[in-house]
Scaffold this motif. Structure first.
Motif, PDB file in Angstrom:
ATOM      1  N   GLN A  47      35.406  48.098  71.016  1.00 12.39           N
ATOM      2  CA  GLN A  47      34.213  47.383  70.508  1.00 12.39           C
ATOM      3  C   GLN A  47      34.109  47.727  69.025  1.00 12.39           C
ATOM      4  OE1 GLN A  47      31.841  45.479  72.363  1.00 12.39           O
ATOM      5  NE2 GLN A  47      32.766  45.813  74.376  1.00 12.39           N
ATOM      6  N   HIS A  49      32.411  47.133  66.149  1.00 12.93           N
ATOM      7  CA  HIS A  49      31.221  46.713  65.399  1.00 12.93           C
ATOM      8  C   HIS A  49      30.140  47.773  65.586  1.00 12.93           C
ATOM      9  CE1 HIS A  49      31.189  44.816  69.459  1.00 12.93           C
ATOM     10  NE2 HIS A  49      30.088  45.535  69.512  1.00 12.93           N
ATOM     11  N   ALA A  99      44.966  39.020  63.690  1.00  6.42           N
ATOM     12  CA  ALA A  99      45.923  40.133  63.699  1.00  6.42           C
ATOM     13  C   ALA A  99      46.726  40.124  65.003  1.00  6.42           C
ATOM     14  CB  ALA A  99      45.179  41.449  63.540  1.00  6.42           C
ATOM     15  N   GLY A 124      45.560  33.585  65.657  1.00  5.88           N
ATOM     16  CA  GLY A 124      45.297  32.481  64.746  1.00  5.88           C
ATOM     17  C   GLY A 124      44.015  32.724  63.976  1.00  5.88           C
ATOM     18  N   ILE A 126      40.209  31.681  62.769  1.00 11.11           N
ATOM     19  CA  ILE A 126      39.041  30.931  63.248  1.00 11.11           C
ATOM     20  C   ILE A 126      38.617  29.858  62.244  1.00 11.11           C
ATOM     21  CG2 ILE A 126      38.244  32.807  64.695  1.00 11.11           C
ATOM     22  CD1 ILE A 126      36.026  33.385  62.663  1.00 11.11           C
ATOM     23  N   ILE A 148      35.467  35.852  55.448  1.00  5.82           N
ATOM     24  CA  ILE A 148      35.732  34.423  55.228  1.00  5.82           C
ATOM     25  C   ILE A 148      34.830  33.871  54.130  1.00  5.82           C
ATOM     26  CG2 ILE A 148      35.710  32.156  56.349  1.00  5.82           C
ATOM     27  CD1 ILE A 148      36.427  33.838  58.968  1.00  5.82           C
TER      28      ILE A 148
HETATM   29  C1  LIG Z   1      35.521  44.330  62.576  1.00  4.32           C
HETATM   30  S1  LIG Z   1      36.663  43.537  63.628  1.00  4.32           S
HETATM   31  C2  LIG Z   1      35.600  42.884  64.917  1.00  4.32           C
HETATM   32  C3  LIG Z   1      36.364  42.564  66.185  1.00  4.32           C
HETATM   33  C4  LIG Z   1      35.510  42.082  67.347  1.00  4.32           C
HETATM   34  N1  LIG Z   1      34.742  40.907  66.996  1.00  4.32           N
HETATM   35  C5  LIG Z   1      34.589  43.173  67.827  1.00  4.32           C
HETATM   36  O1  LIG Z   1      33.394  43.107  67.493  1.00  4.32           O
HETATM   37  O2  LIG Z   1      35.034  44.083  68.538  1.00  4.32           O
HETATM   38  C6  LIG Z   1      37.028  42.062  62.688  1.00  4.32           C
HETATM   39  C7  LIG Z   1      38.122  41.223  63.330  1.00  4.32           C
HETATM   40  O3  LIG Z   1      38.093  39.930  62.727  1.00  4.32           O
HETATM   41  C8  LIG Z   1      39.411  39.458  62.645  1.00  4.32           C
HETATM   42  N2  LIG Z   1      39.421  38.379  61.646  1.00  4.32           N
HETATM   43  C9  LIG Z   1      39.091  38.439  60.337  1.00  4.32           C
HETATM   44  N3  LIG Z   1      39.253  37.220  59.755  1.00  4.32           N
HETATM   45  C10 LIG Z   1      39.679  36.373  60.740  1.00  4.32           C
HETATM   46  C11 LIG Z   1      40.019  35.003  60.779  1.00  4.32           C
HETATM   47  N4  LIG Z   1      39.974  34.227  59.685  1.00  4.32           N
HETATM   48  N5  LIG Z   1      40.386  34.466  61.961  1.00  4.32           N
HETATM   49  C12 LIG Z   1      40.463  35.224  63.085  1.00  4.32           C
HETATM   50  N6  LIG Z   1      40.164  36.553  63.103  1.00  4.32           N
HETATM   51  C13 LIG Z   1      39.770  37.114  61.942  1.00  4.32           C
HETATM   52  C14 LIG Z   1      40.208  40.697  62.286  1.00  4.32           C
HETATM   53  O4  LIG Z   1      41.592  40.543  62.533  1.00  4.32           O
HETATM   54  C15 LIG Z   1      39.535  41.751  63.148  1.00  4.32           C
HETATM   55  O5  LIG Z   1      40.159  41.859  64.405  1.00  4.32           O
END
Ligand SMILES: C[S@@+](CC[C@H](N)C(=O)[O-])C[C@H]1O[C@@H](n2cnc3c(N)ncnc32)[C@H](O)[C@@H]1O
Length: 282
Positions: A47, A49, A99, A124, A126, A148
């Motif tokens: 998790q 965050h 990733a 991929g 988002i 983003i």
């Molecule tokens: C801080 S982690 C949060 C992961 C998950 N949402 C969680 O809360 O456990 C941020 C994640 O966003 C992904 N990420 C960042 N930019 C992205 C994009 N444009 N498309 C898909 N994933 C992205 C990263 O690879 C990373 O795994």
């Protein structure tokens, strides 16, 4: 790949020199710890965050998820939130993450936990998703949008894959209007140059232009502060790869320690705030 995506992907995978060795290490740790592999048990690892599993539970409680729902976890990381949703609600969850190493770990955990019929993962961005329009009843994202820059396009893409009347739930950092600049590096960015933090008004405007109507905007910064001070999860997040329990430090390495400390300081000093929000696809 666009620069922003390459920089972000490399940022999150920087400490993973040998993805196969990391998967093997996680696999043997899971075997050593035995079953069951539940969301609760894995929360300090998967998790990614503020608030850990408790925040995912809070967000899910605001989203209204049916057992037959198709849910998208946008930026699914190591898969903890998606596995929690499948376990708790019985819904079908698709995770997408930039990733590839994270996607592989998420799939491994789902397989080992025996929930791979309920969750699937795709590598991929988002910002340009390989899903037909109006595929999902629910989309959710936690702590991803700061990576983003073009938030308008991102929210339009999320709206595109949502069914009419579907819901979008988000749990994200944002900045107060006129606030002081955040400290860097943070867990998502080395410097301000690769970080995008909007104000509440900017976020609402961006959601509105995408056809996402905000029905809930709840500032949860105080809960975030409590978690930081009381749960001592920061140390777990930053733990060395030799830590005793499952640790996110295995994936992100010791460099995470100053990043997490800055994130905590930013929240405690009010430079960054946290919001849980719900939108309806209008
Ligand atoms: C801080 S982690 C949060 C992961 C998950 N949402 C969680 O809360 O456990 C941020 C994640 O966003 C992904 N990420 C960042 N930019 C992205 C994009 N444009 N498309 C898909 N994933 C992205 C990263 O690879 C990373 O795994």
């Amino acid at each position: 790949m666009l620069d922003e995506l390459a920089i972000t992907r490399d940022h999150y995978q920087a400490a993973i020199n040998d993805p196969a060795a990391l998967l093997a290490r996680i696999s043997s740790a899971l075997e050593a710890h035995g079953a069951p592999i539940t969301a609760e048990r894995m929360g300090s690892f998967d998790q990614f965050h503020i608030g850990g599993l408790a925040s995912s539970i809070e967000l899910a409680a605001r989203m209204d998820i049916a057992g037959d729902a198709q849910v998208l976890d946008a930026g699914s990381g190591l898969g903890g939130p998606s596995r929690y949703l499948a376990e708790a609600f019985g819904c079908q969850v698709t995770g997408i993450d930039l990733a590839p190493a994270y996607v592989a770990i998420a799939q491994l955990l789902a397989d080992k936990a025996g929930v791979s019929e309920k969750v699937r993962y795709v590598a991929g961005s988002i910002t340009d998703m390989p899903f037909p329009s109006e595929t999902f009843d629910r989309v959710w994202t936690q702590h991803v949008v700061m990576n983003i820059r073009d938030r308008d396009s991102l929210y339009r893409e999320i709206r595109r894959v949502l069914k009419m009347g579907g819901r979008f739930a988000f749990y994200d950092p944002y900045v107060p209007a006129g606030g002081e600049a955040p400290h860097y590096p943070t867990p998502w960015a080395e410097s301000a140059a690769t970080s995008t933090l909007l104000t509440e008004d900017e976020t609402r405007a961006s959601l509105a232009q995408a056809g996402l109507k905000v029905v809930l905007w709840e500032d949860v910064s105080e809960q975030g502060k409590d978690w930081i001070t009381q749960q001592q999860q920061i140390r777990q997040l930053a733990a060395a790869p030799t830590g005793p329990a499952f640790s996110l430090g295995w994936v992100v390495g010791p460099r995470m320690q100053p990043m997490v400390a800055n994130f905590a300081k930013n929240i405690q000093e009010g430079r960054i705030r946290l919001v849980m929000g719900i939108c309806e696809a209008a």
